[in-house]
Scaffold this active site. Structure first.
Site, PDB file in Angstrom:
ATOM      1  CB  THR A 150      -0.855   0.007   1.286  1.00  0.00           C
ATOM      2  OG1 THR A 150      -1.836  -1.009   1.160  1.00  0.00           O
ATOM      3  CG2 THR A 150      -1.526   1.350   1.522  1.00  0.00           C
ATOM      4  N   GLY A 202       0.704  -3.361   5.286  1.00  0.00           N
ATOM      5  CA  GLY A 202       0.774  -4.728   5.792  1.00  0.00           C
ATOM      6  C   GLY A 202      -0.628  -5.289   5.937  1.00  0.00           C
TER       7      GLY A 202
HETATM    8  C1  SD4 Z   1      -4.883  -3.546   3.735  1.00  0.00           C
HETATM    9  N1  SD4 Z   1      -2.933  -2.514   4.679  1.00  0.00           N
HETATM   10  O1  SD4 Z   1      -5.809  -3.395   2.960  1.00  0.00           O
HETATM   11  C2  SD4 Z   1      -3.589  -2.829   3.440  1.00  0.00           C
HETATM   12  C3  SD4 Z   1      -2.773  -3.671   2.535  1.00  0.00           C
HETATM   13  C4  SD4 Z   1      -1.337  -3.328   2.552  1.00  0.00           C
HETATM   14  O2  SD4 Z   1       0.804  -3.763   2.065  1.00  0.00           O
HETATM   15  O3  SD4 Z   1      -0.882  -2.406   3.114  1.00  0.00           O
HETATM   16  N2  SD4 Z   1      -0.498  -4.063   1.992  1.00  0.00           N
HETATM   17  O4  SD4 Z   1      -4.938  -4.279   4.715  1.00  0.00           O
END
Ligand code: SD4
Length: 291
Positions: A150, A202
């Site tokens: 993200t 994450g």
């Molecule tokens: C989520 N935190 O939708 C986001 C995904 C993400 O690295 O950050 N991935 O949970």
């Protein structure tokens, strides 16, 4: 002083442009929003914006947020379908007194009513990648939720104002309607110009358990350096979830205080982030798990 910090190397291009804008004395809001929009527009980043991977049902549902550290105003969208730049919708929502977090059909209708452009966000490339990942996941018995990035970007301008913005297509194979931390204030992002800002990437379900970004900003306000705040929040949350929940997903964060000092922490093997400040030339760091 000015500064900008972003999760993952994919933000490099947008950060490069916005760093020049901030160095030239431009305001932070546009710098942060434009840098995130740059990542959203790039078709090959499969976890953000155009070209992002679809949900289990084959639809691209995007989440994004924006927070102004001077006023604490925030705006966020969740499960937004086929609107070109979710971060710009989130930024526009931050100017509304009420209804700052909109999801699904309501978010889409509001975006259209404000003149935001429709765009088919699912690309052939993303669909091919999605099918390949589905096969690999089955063949290798992997968790479908592994490996996702993200974008979260924090900025500080020469006037001392700070902002943060996030954008994501959420976890791979997510269910329709699922929200992660990225549009949730305090979890995926938080910003207070009197202290600093933090943003996370994450597994949202785990990052939300620690109200991760708010907690980092709170610790900086109590006197921790950004690096101390980032490390302590990530590793305390990891320990807590391991002992009480029995497992923990990927947790990575970046943060910056209002003096342009920054920190980053991760519980995965390598996490990349991009930073530039008046003192720190533009650099892509690869940080390793430190605990
Ligand atoms: C989520 N935190 O939708 C986001 C995904 C993400 O690295 O950050 N991935 O949970």
């Amino acid at each position: 002083m000015w500064g900008i910090i972003a999760t993952w190397r994919m933000a490099l291009e947008g950060v490069t442009e916005s760093a020049s804008a901030l160095a030239a004395g431009k305001p932070v809001a546009a710098a942060v929003v434009d840098a995130v929009a740059n990542v959203e527009d790039f078709p090959f980043y499969k976890s953000v914006g155009y070209g992002g991977l679809p949900t289990e049902n084959g639809e691209v549902e995007l989440d994004a947020a924006y927070m102004d550290g001077d006023t604490l105003a925030f705006g966020a969208v969740g499960n937004l379908v086929d609107i070109a730049n979710p971060v710009r919708v989130a930024h526009a929502l931050s100017r509304q007194r009420y209804n700052s977090l909109l999801v699904g059909q309501g978010a889409r209708e509001w975006a259209l009513s404000q003149g935001f452009a429709e765009k088919t966000m699912l690309t052939d490339r993303a669909m091919q990648h999605y099918r390949k990942r589905c096969r690999e996941t089955l063949d290798k018995g992997l968790s479908p939720y592994d490996g996702h990035d993200t974008v979260g970007i924090i900025g500080l301008d020469k006037q001392g104002s700070m902002s943060v913005a996030t954008s994501t297509s959420g976890l791979f194979m997510k269910k329709r309607g699922r929200l992660g931390d990225s549009p949730i204030i305090g979890s995926g992002y938080y910003c207070d110009s009197e202290t600093g800002a933090a943003t996370a990437t994450g597994v949202g379900e785990d990052l939300m358990k620690g109200c991760t970004s708010y907690e980092i900003v709170r610790r900086m306000a109590q006197g921790m350096t950004p690096q101390q705040a980032a490390d302590s929040v990530v590793f305390e949350l990891e320990d807590k979830l391991m002992s009480r929940f029995g497992r923990v997903g990927d947790l990575s964060v970046v943060c910056m205080n209002n003096r342009g000092e920054f920190g980053a922490a991760t519980n995965i093997k390598t996490f990349s982030f991009v930073v530039a400040t008046a003192r720190q030339p533009l650099t892509v760091f690869r940080t390793e798990r430190q605990h």
